[in-house]
Design an enzyme around this catalytic site. Structure first.
Site, PDB file in Angstrom:
ATOM      1  N   SER A 163       0.789  -1.208   0.078  1.00 15.71           N
ATOM      2  CA  SER A 163      -0.111  -0.073  -0.026  1.00 15.71           C
ATOM      3  C   SER A 163       0.836   1.333   0.128  1.00 15.71           C
ATOM      4  CB  SER A 163      -0.871  -0.063   1.257  1.00 15.71           C
ATOM      5  OG  SER A 163      -0.007   0.128   2.287  1.00 15.71           O
ATOM      6  N   LYS A 164       0.264   2.469   0.109  1.00 18.24           N
ATOM      7  CA  LYS A 164       1.071   3.614  -0.137  1.00 18.24           C
ATOM      8  C   LYS A 164       2.133   3.701   1.085  1.00 18.24           C
ATOM      9  CE  LYS A 164      -1.591   6.635  -2.972  1.00 18.24           C
ATOM     10  NZ  LYS A 164      -2.900   7.349  -2.918  1.00 18.24           N
ATOM     11  N   ARG A 165       1.949   3.206   1.985  1.00 20.49           N
ATOM     12  CA  ARG A 165       2.725   3.594   3.181  1.00 20.49           C
ATOM     13  C   ARG A 165       4.177   2.778   2.919  1.00 20.49           C
ATOM     14  NH1 ARG A 165       2.793  -0.629   6.772  1.00 20.49           N
ATOM     15  NH2 ARG A 165       1.140  -1.923   6.474  1.00 20.49           N
TER      16      ARG A 165
ATOM     17  N   GLY B 223       5.678   3.067   0.250  1.00 27.07           N
ATOM     18  CA  GLY B 223       6.330   4.011  -0.700  1.00 27.07           C
ATOM     19  C   GLY B 223       5.406   3.916  -2.064  1.00 27.07           C
TER      20      GLY B 223
END
Ligand code: GLU
Length: 474
Positions: free
Chosen positions: A251-253, A255
């Site tokens: 997921s976005k966290r 990167g």
């Protein structure tokens, strides 16, 4: 039911255009494309834009741009699912007419009450089939209805998945889901099956988050095969999702997850991304570097692993370094020039590429490493470079400047010989000359070999940079 495995392979990539092309989607696209290319079949693209609120033209463009960048081409123009709505509705009506689907007149309030009751009794939340056997004449005059698929109640269903093996669920776990909404629009679950059938898709290769949908999609195939024949099941291949280094779903966290960020921000070459995505969940022995042509030759579903793969930026960068070293110099110069800015000179960049590219793992590093070529006086110095230009360093530059000025041939070999003989004559280690020279020429202590630098800069510029730092002669 007949199997389609004996007919020519047709795969499809079916993204919902609600955002950029993320890594998982790109890998699904790649596997579908490779499978079709390996078997000499057709690779198709279907944009699943039925959710009008969430689908955007921007996302469609980003997806098409990402696929194009990866070099995934399609054998027909993309299909847009929203344009097939009439056909989806037609199939729903066929199912209805043949008794494989039925009208459900349950109101929203009724369904909410049903779910509240299920929640209270800690039962799974499922439509209870209350209109399955009722006659529509029992509904109030003009009442609105949805159309639900009559799914099998008893027994279980098994999908022989090409990646997961046989996967079964009990039919009682699948409820009679809606195929036409109250406003007459078809649902996604119906649309996927109808489109896959109409496009002649033989292999559905997608993320295993769709495995549950496969069980629900299956009864549509059986029902339509019953009604009109010619609706064989596709071969399913549900590939495990991509996880981050910590083992959680990517997921976005973790990167950047959009392919375009790797292209635009992280300086990754498409060949590297192609190779990396291929190895993310598929293996052929323990080979890491696999070209496009080899991938087409080797790819198959047998090599797809059953457990989630972990995204590893380091590995991607290592592969990228490999592809940068392999890449054509003119191509790299063209890619690096815009990152350097107006000062960049593509011809000089291309000439410098053989010594620049072994030092870079991405295009940003490549551009950064090339920066000294276009630096203007006064050359900015890193702290370390400034240190190398102390009084001793500057005095040595003065000696070198004189010797270089007398140089007839401004070549690697001649400059090397001169520097070495100067070092010997002054009883200095080679580094004692090379360090201030590197600092003066590049402003850093980290550059390609010093004689390469001298040659690339050319006599005039090199001497000007040396003289700008050399101690004035007494
Ligand atoms: N549109 C779906 C998605 O983007 C894929 C559906 C499918 O592959 O069947 O997740």
């Amino acid at each position: 039911m007949a199997s389609k495995s004996d007919t020519a392979v047709v795969t499809r990539f079916a993204p919902s255009p609600t955002g950029f092309l993320h890594l998982g989607g790109a890998r699904t696209a790649l596997f579908n494309w490779l499978y079709a290319r390996h078997y000499g079949g057709k690779a198709l693209l279907r944009i699943e834009d039925t959710d009008k609120k969430r689908s955007t033209q921007e996302a469609i463009d980003a997806i098409l741009g990402g696929l194009d960048w990866l070099g995934l081409d399609y054998d027909e123009a993309p299909t847009f699912q929203s344009k097939q709505a009439q056909r989806h509705t037609e199939v729903a009506h066929k199912l209805l007419a043949a008794g494989h689907a039925y009208k459900c007149f349950a109101t929203q309030e009724e369904l909410e009450a049903m779910r509240a009751e299920q929640r209270e009794q800690k039962l799974p939340l499922r439509y209870d089939g209350r209109w399955r056997d009722r006659d529509p004449s029992e509904a109030p005059e003009g009442a609105s209805f949805t159309v639900r698929l009559k799914t099998p109640i008893a027994g279980d269903v098994t999908i022989p998945d090409a990646v997961q093996g046989d996967v079964s669920v009990k039919n009682e776990e699948l409820d009679d889901y809606i195929i036409l909404r109250a406003d007459g629009t078809p649902t996604y679950m119906l649309a996927v099956v109808v489109d896959d059938h109409d496009m002649g898709v033989t292999h559905v290769i997608r993320g295993d988050d769709h495995l549950n949908n496969a069980f629900r999609q299956l009864p549509i195939y059986s029902a339509m095969d019953d009604i009109e024949g010619g609706w064989p099941l596709p071969t399913y291949a549900h590939i495990p999702l991509i996880h981050g280094a910590d083992g959680a779903k990517l997921s976005k966290r973790h990167g950047a997850v959009g392919v375009e960020a790797y292209r635009d921000e992280l300086g990754i070459l498409p060949e590297a991304m192609f190779n990396y995505l291929l190895r993310l969940g598929w293996a052929s022995g323990d080979r890491e570097e696999i070209t496009r042509a080899e991938a087409i030759e080797l790819f198959g579903l047998k090599g797809v692993g059953k457990s989630p793969s972990r995204f590893d930026l380091k590995k991607l960068e290592n592969l990228n370094g490999h592809y940068i070293r392999e890449a054509d110099d003119a191509l790299l110069a063209g890619l690096a020039a815009p990152l350097i800015g107006q000062a960049a000179n593509t011809a000089l960049l291309e000439k410098a590429m053989p010594v620049l590219k072994p030092r870079a793992k991405n295009l940003n590093e490549l551009a950064e490493g090339a920066g000294f070529l276009f630096a203007k006086q006064p050359i900015a110095m890193t702290e370390k470079a400034a240190k190398a230009l102390d009084a001793d360093g500057r005095a040595r530059l003065t000696i070198l400047s004189e010797r270089f000025r007398a140089e007839k041939d401004w070549t690697f070999e001649a400059l090397e010989a001169t520097t070495k003989s100067t070092a010997e004559a002054h009883e200095l280690g080679f580094g004692k000359l090379a360090q201030p020279l590197r600092a003066a020429l590049t402003g850093t202590m980290n550059s390609p070999g010093i004689f390469d630098v001298l040659v690339l800069l050319g006599r005039e510029e090199a001497l000007a940079r040396i003289d700008a730092q050399a101690a004035p002669t007494a």
